[in-house]
Design an enzyme around this catalytic site. Structure first.
Site, PDB file in Angstrom:
ATOM      1  N   GLY A   1       0.839  -1.188   0.000  1.00  0.00           N
ATOM      2  CA  GLY A   1       0.000   0.000   0.000  1.00  0.00           C
ATOM      3  C   GLY A   1       0.869   1.230   0.000  1.00  0.00           C
ATOM      4  O   GLY A   1       2.067   1.179  -0.299  1.00  0.00           O
ATOM      5  N   GLY A   2       0.265   2.339   0.382  1.00  0.00           N
ATOM      6  CA  GLY A   2       0.984   3.603   0.335  1.00  0.00           C
ATOM      7  C   GLY A   2       2.146   3.670   1.294  1.00  0.00           C
ATOM      8  O   GLY A   2       3.065   4.461   1.107  1.00  0.00           O
ATOM      9  N   MET A   3       2.113   2.865   2.349  1.00  0.00           N
ATOM     10  CA  MET A   3       3.179   2.946   3.349  1.00  0.00           C
ATOM     11  C   MET A   3       4.191   1.826   3.200  1.00  0.00           C
ATOM     12  O   MET A   3       4.959   1.545   4.108  1.00  0.00           O
ATOM     13  CB  MET A   3       2.572   2.949   4.749  1.00  0.00           C
ATOM     14  CG  MET A   3       1.913   4.268   5.094  1.00  0.00           C
ATOM     15  SD  MET A   3       1.332   4.347   6.801  1.00  0.00           S
ATOM     16  CE  MET A   3      -0.097   3.298   6.725  1.00  0.00           C
ATOM     17  N   GLY A   4       4.206   1.137   2.068  1.00  0.00           N
ATOM     18  CA  GLY A   4       5.219   0.133   1.842  1.00  0.00           C
ATOM     19  C   GLY A   4       4.653  -1.263   1.669  1.00  0.00           C
ATOM     20  O   GLY A   4       3.454  -1.493   1.802  1.00  0.00           O
TER      21      GLY A   4
ATOM     22  N   VAL B   1       4.252  -5.252   2.717  1.00  0.00           N
ATOM     23  CA  VAL B   1       4.100  -5.942   3.989  1.00  0.00           C
ATOM     24  C   VAL B   1       4.351  -7.426   3.759  1.00  0.00           C
ATOM     25  O   VAL B   1       3.797  -8.026   2.824  1.00  0.00           O
ATOM     26  CB  VAL B   1       2.703  -5.722   4.591  1.00  0.00           C
ATOM     27  CG1 VAL B   1       2.626  -6.362   5.980  1.00  0.00           C
ATOM     28  CG2 VAL B   1       2.384  -4.249   4.682  1.00  0.00           C
TER      29      VAL B   1
ATOM     30  N   LYS C   1       6.726  -4.484   7.711  1.00  0.00           N
ATOM     31  CA  LYS C   1       6.370  -3.437   6.749  1.00  0.00           C
ATOM     32  C   LYS C   1       7.663  -2.770   6.286  1.00  0.00           C
ATOM     33  O   LYS C   1       8.310  -2.048   7.041  1.00  0.00           O
ATOM     34  CB  LYS C   1       5.420  -2.414   7.379  1.00  0.00           C
ATOM     35  CG  LYS C   1       4.890  -1.378   6.380  1.00  0.00           C
ATOM     36  CD  LYS C   1       3.983  -0.373   7.069  1.00  0.00           C
ATOM     37  CE  LYS C   1       2.660  -0.970   7.471  1.00  0.00           C
ATOM     38  NZ  LYS C   1       1.777  -1.235   6.326  1.00  0.00           N
TER      39      LYS C   1
ATOM     40  N   ASP D   1      -5.882   7.514   9.840  1.00  0.00           N
ATOM     41  CA  ASP D   1      -6.185   6.778   8.610  1.00  0.00           C
ATOM     42  C   ASP D   1      -7.096   5.592   8.927  1.00  0.00           C
ATOM     43  O   ASP D   1      -6.909   4.501   8.407  1.00  0.00           O
ATOM     44  CB  ASP D   1      -4.881   6.303   7.951  1.00  0.00           C
ATOM     45  CG  ASP D   1      -5.108   5.850   6.503  1.00  0.00           C
ATOM     46  OD1 ASP D   1      -6.051   6.354   5.865  1.00  0.00           O
ATOM     47  OD2 ASP D   1      -4.348   4.989   6.026  1.00  0.00           O
TER      48      ASP D   1
END
Length: 911
Positions: A18-21, A23, A38, A131
């Site tokens: 996703g947007g944060m890396g 997983v 992550k 979020d």
């Protein structure tokens, strides 16, 4: 990355991105657990300032520990790759669940309540999620909820503010909108849960989470999106301006839930619900059926208890409604009414769920609608069960393994209990249990009660004062002072009066085996008032009585509320009540506010010492099942003699140390003092010396030394005002390892020279609890149990403190014991099963610093069915082929009896 390592973590599979890396699933090779990794994007890790700020934020987020929040374990770096190590949460996300439509109404409320609990915990620590959305919520079909990625939106924020300064570019600071988020569904999904102020780029606070919470609750109830559009701009425009149609909610939605949604979805944050705790309160009332209107249409449930003035016919009708319970046998035990009774004493008996047996502790809810109890299954696992009075079966509560002594909150919706050296509570509406405070083992705790203001009184050990603590946790503080003269050594089994502030409790000298008394205490005061002598805990019953056990019968005595004293003479209620030999003051009785009484005759018979083979087949009995209750058998090094604590029946008041000559079948008493002697340990091999613990007034945790050749002599080896258990002697006989209770449920290992040279020294961790030590035959290795990873497991480390720690147990363990040749280690798992682990050593002679311990695969032998105690209740022959067990022969098949109105019993005795 699959197959590679990141520090101690071995990457085994990809979970998503996703947007944060990205997983990944990984195995923690040190602690042997599964985690989520992550991996942070390279453009992120290339910015030193941003990375440093992220690390500061991650340290703050790692402080979140809550059953409904996925924990952060740490940060790892390897070959330029930075990754966040997190708790791995299995199961579908809420977004995946919602793909098939709305959740059932009650499940929607339960899930939202658990989300509210998670947000409340974070907000109290100053952490805003930023979020919150269904994709970040795991919601298993079994009802367990975990919120993921708490606070990472701020941690990943390029500017560090995460709340904006009014710029439209602030929108890009949502993590899924900034970093490689090329999937349109992900972008729209994030935008659809932004608060209006977040969408406009204005500063945000915890009220943004409350908005997102409202959106998620709405979508669970409706089964469709609240805000949607063909583009990000369209979705954000809907968030800012579109009408919120509460008419789509299910017809059965109570007005309180509709009002809650309206307040959560106020676009002006000043008018929005300010605190998620307010939402949590509304949801708790809805789930608990406490709203003015029912959550679901349907007939009201029958009242579980009969008021004193209820006509006899209504009493019988209420009784019959509860007769068939849990698919188990129910025997009608209604007693005939006497000439002076206005109603019969309507009673029925409840057997345990099929295949289980009752264990210590039972409690009826204050509103009289539910019965909580603990039961053991055929595999030896103990868990907490709840059976509504008007239901057809009992329900086992998840994640309550090893539970004991349940107690209800005044709202009848939450349950407290003890488990695995912890005081816990669980919300019956859903969610995982929460820890309140550490305690001694479940065998040593002595009850708890839930009072006003969510204050809990509890006895964390069989020695010491009652402690008071908030249900939210913290540090327990004494609720009542102990006399300085040592005349009272233990306070236990508290029970609140109706005002929720005054409480009655049982206290006695030493460790509780001496005759005791009832006292009245008050929250906020350390003073207590003596009510009178007793050998039992007491309960308050309307209209103004204390119920307690005297001898083996249940009595009621008038309590003058104004004078705060007992008046008149006790009245026997005609209820037989045996007492537990192991826990002085304990009686299995409970009362509801309306007068329903539940009780169980839990008097114990003797425990029996038996030899069994490695398959658990009984070979030979050492003691009978009639004469004594035994404690902690210890074989002599040559296997000829057996040390054991023994409580003679029928009185079983004070323990004595006995020695059994196994070959000659002779038993001799070796301690003759007036203390409670219950735990003995052989000294150096071949000697007749022994150490034993003896609880005496003013020296409750004293350890004494004596020789079998001089039975009338003894010396105080180590004084102590708290529990100190002699546990192991080094093979050379020069040093003794003992456990010490350091208060508030903290147990540490200490070591002392046998001859008293020098002061005792702490052995091992200063933070984790460590108990049940045993030294390997070569004197090199120390086996012990520790809760360093929050669960009790068996470990081995070098006795000299050098080198690392080797974990031995696989699924919980305690009470390790070396075989005489050091080639095998035995222990008990959390199901009460005996487990054997082969042990080998390599890389040098066992006596050298280079020796390496290599445990093999644990082998489950058989369920032990051992007497429950905090100390080891088994021993092993020199060759490891026979095991000596101290087996319980308690009356586990005795039923729980429910009396619908205890006052009918009183009226039969008092015209």
């Amino acid at each position: 990355m699959i197959g590679t390592r990141l520090g101690p973590y071995e990457i085994t599979g990809k979970l998503g991105e996703g947007g944060m890396g990205e997983v990944y699933r990984a195995t923690d090779t040190k602690l042997e657990r599964q985690v989520a990794i992550k991996v942070l994007p390279s453009e992120f890790t290339a910015d030193p300032e941003r990375l440093a700020r992220f690390e500061r934020e991650a340290k703050l987020l790692a402080q979140l520990h809550h059953p409904n929040i996925a924990s952060i374990f740490g940060l790892e770096e390897s070959d330029g790759t930075r990754a966040l190590v997190m708790e791995l949460v299995e199961g579908p996300t809420l977004a995946e669940r919602l793909e098939s439509g709305a959740l059932p109404f009650n499940e929607s409320l339960s899930v939202s309540l658990q989300i509210a609990h998670a947000l409340e915990e974070a907000h109290e620590k100053g952490i805003v999620h930023r979020d919150l959305k269904p994709q970040n919520i795991k919601a298993s079909i079994e009802g367990k909820v975990k919120v993921l990625d708490f606070g990472l939106a701020k941690a990943m924020d390029p500017a560090g503010a995460g709340s904006g300064a009014g710029s439209a570019s602030q929108l890009a600071k949502s993590p899924t909108l900034t970093m490689g988020a090329t999937q349109m569904g992900v972008i729209l999904g994030t935008a659809a849960y932004m608060s209006p102020e977040q969408a406009k780029g204005f500063p945000i606070d915890k009220r943004a989470d409350i908005w997102a919470f409202g959106v998620v609750l709405y979508e669970m109830l409706v089964g469709g999106s609240l805000f949607s559009g063909d583009s990000v701009g369209d979705t954000l425009a809907a968030v800012i301006r579109a009408e919120i149609d509460l008419g789509r909610l299910p017809d059965e939605t109570p007005s309180a839930i509709r009002s809650l949604l309206r307040r959560c979805l106020e676009r002006n944050p000043k008018n929005r619900l300010h605190d998620i705790a307010d939402a949590r309160i509304v949801l708790e009332e809805a789930v608990g059926g406490k709203l003015d209107e029912p959550v679901q249409p349907g007939p009201p449930t029958a009242a579980p208890a009969v008021a004193r003035s209820t006509p006899w016919l209504l009493a019988v009708g209420t009784l019959l409604a509860g007769l068939l319970i849990g698919g188990v046998a129910v025997r009608f035990l209604a007693g005939g009414a006497s000439a002076t009774s206005s109603a019969p004493a309507a009673r029925f008996a409840v057997s345990p769920p099929a295949g289980t047996s009752f264990q210590r502790g039972l409690a009826i809810s204050p509103d009289g609608r539910q019965l909580a109890f603990t039961a053991r299954d055929p595999e030896g696992r103990v868990a907490l069960w709840v059976r509504p009075i008007d239901a057809l079966e009992a329900r086992k509560l998840p994640e309550t393994d090893d539970a004991r002594f349940p107690f209800w909150a005044p709202d009848s919706r939450r349950l407290g209990y003890f488990s695995r050296r912890r005081l816990m509570w669980i919300d019956l509406a859903g969610g995982s249990p929460l820890e309140i405070a550490p305690t001694s083992s479940v065998q040593d705790v002595r009850g708890a009660a839930w009072g006003a203001g969510d204050t809990i009184l509890y006895a964390p050990s069989f020695i010491g004062p009652l402690l008071a603590i908030s249900v939210k946790g913290g540090k327990g503080v004494p609720a009542v002072s102990l006399p300085a003269d040592g005349s009272i050594g233990t306070q236990r089994f508290p029970h609140f009066l109706p005002d929720g502030r005054r409480f009655v409790y049982y206290a006695s000298g030493g460790t509780g085996t001496e005759p005791g008394a009832l006292y009245l205490g008050r929250l906020g005061s350390l003073e207590a008032k003596l009510l009178g002598p007793s050998r039992s805990m007491a309960l308050y019953g309307e209209p103004g009585y204390l119920l307690f056990v005297n001898g083996e019968a249940l009595y009621a005595q008038r309590f003058d509320d104004a004078k705060e004293e007992l008046v008149g003479s006790p009245v026997a209620l005609g209820v037989p009540m045996g007492g537990s030999l192991a826990v002085s003051g304990l009686r299995s009785i409970s009362l509801s506010r309306g007068g329903a009484l539940v009780y169980r005759d839990d008097k114990r018979n003797a425990s029996q010492l038996v030899w069994v083979d490695r398959a658990g087949r009984e070979l030979e009995a050492v003691t009978d099942t009639q004469s004594s209750w035994n404690y902690a058998p210890r074989l002599s090094p040559d296997g000829r003699l057996l040390l054991v604590g023994r409580y003679a029946l029928p009185s079983a008041t004070l323990g004595e140390i006995w020695v059994y000559d196994l070959a000659r079948r002779l038993a001799s008493r070796v301690s003759f003092d007036e203390g409670d002697d219950y735990l003995a340990l052989w000294l150096r091999p071949g000697s007749e010396g022994l150490l034993f613990e003896s609880a005496r007034p003013g020296n409750a945790g004293g350890i004494y030394r004596k020789s079998l050749s001089r039975p009338g002599e003894e010396q105080l080896w180590l004084p102590g005002e708290t529990t100190q258990n002699p546990a192991a002697v080094t093979p050379d006989g020069h040093r003794v390892i003992f456990e010490r209770d350091e208060g508030l449920g903290r147990f540490r290992l200490w070591i002392r020279d046998l001859e008293g040279n020098g002061e005792p020294a702490r052995l091992g961790s200063a933070t984790a609890n460590e108990v049940s030590p045993d030294v390997s035959p070569d004197g090199r290795w120390l086996a012990y149990a520790s809760d360093a990873t929050r669960n009790w497991e068996v470990y081995v480390r070098r006795l000299d403190g050098q080198g690392g720690v080797v974990r031995i147990s696989g699924e919980g363990g305690t009470h390790p014991l070396w075989r005489h040749d050091g080639r095998e280690l035995f222990y008990l798992d959390w199901s009460g099963r005996l487990v054997a682990v082969p042990i080998s050593q390599s890389a040098g002679d066992p006596g050298t610093a280079g020796a390496v311990l290599r445990p093999g695969l644990p082998q489950v032998l058989f369920p032990g069915r051992l007497e429950e105690a905090s100390d080891r209740q088994f021993d092993v022959s020199a060759d490891g082929q026979r095991l000596l067990l101290n087996r319980s022969v308690a009356n586990d098949d005795l039923p729980v009896v429910v009396t619908l109105d205890w006052r009918a019993l009183l009226e039969r005795k008092t015209p």
